[in-house]
Structure formats: C-alpha cells, structure tokens
Write a protein that holds these residues in place. Structure first.
Motif, PDB file in Angstrom:
ATOM      1  N   UNK A 156      11.726   0.672   0.658  1.00 49.77           N
ATOM      2  CA  UNK A 156      10.824  -0.487   0.521  1.00 49.77           C
ATOM      3  C   UNK A 156      10.986  -1.373  -0.572  1.00 49.77           C
ATOM      4  N   UNK A 157      11.665  -1.097  -1.810  1.00 49.09           N
ATOM      5  CA  UNK A 157      11.746  -2.171  -2.670  1.00 49.09           C
ATOM      6  C   UNK A 157      12.895  -3.024  -2.362  1.00 49.09           C
ATOM      7  N   UNK A 158      13.779  -2.543  -1.489  1.00 49.22           N
ATOM      8  CA  UNK A 158      15.008  -3.413  -0.904  1.00 49.22           C
ATOM      9  C   UNK A 158      14.387  -4.554  -0.053  1.00 49.22           C
ATOM     10  N   UNK A 199      10.114  14.998  -4.443  1.00 54.41           N
ATOM     11  CA  UNK A 199      10.244  13.733  -5.383  1.00 54.41           C
ATOM     12  C   UNK A 199      11.241  13.045  -4.983  1.00 54.41           C
ATOM     13  N   UNK A 200      12.526  13.520  -4.663  1.00 56.85           N
ATOM     14  CA  UNK A 200      13.698  12.727  -4.154  1.00 56.85           C
ATOM     15  C   UNK A 200      13.478  12.022  -3.014  1.00 56.85           C
ATOM     16  N   UNK A 201      12.745  12.616  -1.960  1.00 62.08           N
ATOM     17  CA  UNK A 201      12.529  12.276  -0.814  1.00 62.08           C
ATOM     18  C   UNK A 201      11.402  10.847  -0.783  1.00 62.08           C
ATOM     19  N   UNK A 202      10.568  11.089  -1.663  1.00 64.79           N
ATOM     20  CA  UNK A 202       9.781   9.903  -2.007  1.00 64.79           C
ATOM     21  C   UNK A 202      10.548   8.632  -2.670  1.00 64.79           C
ATOM     22  N   UNK A 203      11.275   8.995  -3.427  1.00 66.99           N
ATOM     23  CA  UNK A 203      12.087   7.959  -4.225  1.00 66.99           C
ATOM     24  C   UNK A 203      13.115   7.258  -3.437  1.00 66.99           C
ATOM     25  N   UNK A 204      13.787   8.053  -2.420  1.00 71.35           N
ATOM     26  CA  UNK A 204      14.590   7.454  -1.334  1.00 71.35           C
ATOM     27  C   UNK A 204      13.782   6.475  -0.490  1.00 71.35           C
ATOM     28  N   UNK A 264       0.874  -1.128   0.040  1.00 71.71           N
ATOM     29  CA  UNK A 264       0.010   0.036  -0.121  1.00 71.71           C
ATOM     30  C   UNK A 264       0.909   1.216  -0.064  1.00 71.71           C
ATOM     31  N   UNK A 265       2.211   1.060   0.728  1.00 71.08           N
ATOM     32  CA  UNK A 265       2.773   2.353   0.721  1.00 71.08           C
ATOM     33  C   UNK A 265       3.560   2.691  -0.498  1.00 71.08           C
ATOM     34  N   UNK A 266       3.831   1.555  -1.017  1.00 68.76           N
ATOM     35  CA  UNK A 266       4.489   1.537  -2.299  1.00 68.76           C
ATOM     36  C   UNK A 266       3.860   2.348  -3.560  1.00 68.76           C
TER      37      UNK A 266
END
Length: 72
Positions: A57-59, A47-52, A11-13
């Motif tokens: 999360x993906x890791x 945007x960069x904060x969300x990407x980080x 859900x967070x992703x």
C-alpha cells in the motif's frame, strides 16, 4: 473516484497499523509468558503478512517501508 480510492487506501493503512500493534502486544505477552513456539510463529506470521500488505500500500503512495536492521 480517485479520492475515494485514496481514502480507502488510507483507511486500510490505518487498520493494518492497528492490527500490527495488537499483534506486537500479543507477541510480547506470549514471549514474556514463555508460550510455545508454535503460537509465537503463528502471531509472527500474521504480523509479517500485514507488514507485506502495508508495504504494498505504501508503494502506491511512492513510499517504501524499510525493515529495521536491514540495510537500504
């Protein structure tokens, strides 16, 4: 318990991807309308904060986010 944790991560992703899409639109609009650099930097920082966060999360799913233009 584990399923709930995975569901929350998924859900967070999804939420992060929506936020990034919205920020992409805002950045495109700001650039197209020659907005001040401060506004553009603010949206880019968000945007960069969300990407980080998305990368972290993906890791947890054993996936790695690669930024375009950066050699692996």
């Amino acid at each position: 318990m584990i399923k709930k944790d995975v569901d929350e991560k998924i859900a967070r992703v999804s939420d992060i991807l929506e936020q990034i899409e919205n920020l992409n639109r805002l950045l495109d609009f700001q650039k197209a309308n020659e907005a001040d650099a401060s506004s553009i930097r603010q949206y880019a920082y968000m945007r960069d904060t969300f990407v980080q966060e998305l990368s972290a999360l993906l890791k947890s799913f054993r996936l790695e986010l690669q930024t375009p233009g950066v050699a692996a």
